[in-house]
Design a protein around this motif. Structure first.
Motif, mmCIF file in Angstrom:
data_model
loop_
_atom_site.group_PDB
_atom_site.id
_atom_site.type_symbol
_atom_site.label_atom_id
_atom_site.label_comp_id
_atom_site.label_asym_id
_atom_site.label_seq_id
_atom_site.Cartn_x
_atom_site.Cartn_y
_atom_site.Cartn_z
ATOM 1 N N LEU A 1 24.491 -37.229 44.258
ATOM 2 C CA LEU A 1 24.410 -37.035 45.697
ATOM 3 C C LEU A 1 25.799 -37.059 46.334
ATOM 4 O O LEU A 1 26.123 -36.234 47.204
ATOM 5 N N LYS A 2 26.618 -38.013 45.903
ATOM 6 C CA LYS A 2 27.972 -38.111 46.439
ATOM 7 C C LYS A 2 28.804 -36.894 46.060
ATOM 8 O O LYS A 2 29.560 -36.363 46.887
ATOM 9 N N GLN A 3 28.681 -36.466 44.802
ATOM 10 C CA GLN A 3 29.432 -35.295 44.360
ATOM 11 C C GLN A 3 29.025 -34.048 45.135
ATOM 12 O O GLN A 3 29.875 -33.237 45.519
ATOM 13 N N GLU A 4 27.723 -33.899 45.370
ATOM 14 C CA GLU A 4 27.231 -32.748 46.119
ATOM 15 C C GLU A 4 27.716 -32.782 47.564
ATOM 16 O O GLU A 4 28.080 -31.735 48.131
ATOM 17 N N MET A 5 27.735 -33.972 48.154
ATOM 18 C CA MET A 5 28.209 -34.083 49.534
ATOM 19 C C MET A 5 29.688 -33.754 49.631
ATOM 20 O O MET A 5 30.128 -33.056 50.566
ATOM 21 N N VAL A 6 30.460 -34.256 48.686
ATOM 22 C CA VAL A 6 31.898 -33.954 48.670
ATOM 23 C C VAL A 6 32.125 -32.446 48.551
ATOM 24 O O VAL A 6 32.985 -31.873 49.229
#
Length: 212
Positions: free
Chosen positions: A92-97
């Protein structure tokens, strides 16, 4: 004549059980010597003798091994659940970044400040979500491990193993199995007794060992 044979067999069985009891008691006493002196003082001769009596027919050994297998399976399942959640959060964090980077690259200069502010709020919301979900997962793990301790205590108590009963405050920092490091006095004796049972069971299971 038949009555004589029955009496003889009964006496032989009694002698065999006495020999078995003496052997188990002796083995337990030897195992206890490896424990810290503070634990040895709590494991009295009477306690060990009663434990040896409970172990005579081997049923308690099977129960303890079964409880240990369940414990290991529970630990594995909970670990996998936590790892899965950790992986989901990382993705989720990678996708948001990635989305934030793309948005910044296509954003007009005069809108950058507004976009960065919105992205910062979005990131903070995600971090809070991750924190909350991790906390709920850890609470779930604590509850499941606490329940396993109760199951172990209840099963061994019903099997007639001395020293086992359900404690009301079994929590041990989220790791409450009878093999865990004790932080609660009520569990200390049970943990040592459980460990003794497992060690003696492993010793008896050694191939080629002649037992009374």
């Amino acid at each position: 004549m038949e009555g004589y044979h029955a009496i003889y067999e009964s006496a032989a069985d009694t002698t065999k059980q006495q020999e078995r009891h003496y052997y188990l008691l002796s083995e337990l006493q030897n195992l206890v010597k490896a424990l810290p002196s503070s634990f040895q003082q709590r494991l009295s001769y009477t306690m060990l003798s009663d434990l040896a009596l409970a172990l005579i027919d081997g049923t308690v050994f099977e129960i303890a091994r079964g409880l240990l297998d369940i414990q290991h399976l529970t630990e594995k399942n909970l670990y996998n659940q936590r790892q899965k959640l950790h992986t989901e959060h990382r993705m989720l964090k990678q996708e948001m970044v990635r989305k934030h980077k793309e948005a910044l690259q296509s954003c007009k200069t005069h809108n950058l400040a507004v976009l960065r502010s919105a992205q910062q709020r979005e990131l903070e919301n995600l971090e809070q979500r991750v924190k909350d979900e991790q906390r709920m997962m850890d609470e779930k793990i604590v509850l499941e491990l606490d329940q396993k301790v109760v199951d172990q205590q209840n099963t061994l108590e019903k099997a007639g193993v001395p020293g086992f009963y359900i404690t009301t405050n079994s929590q041990v920092d989220g790791y409450t199995y009878l093999q865990a490091k004790p932080h609660v006095k009520e569990l200390t004796l049970q943990m040592n007794l459980f460990e003794l049972i497992l060690k003696l069971q492993q010793k008896e299971a050694q191939p080629g060992r002649c037992l009374p």
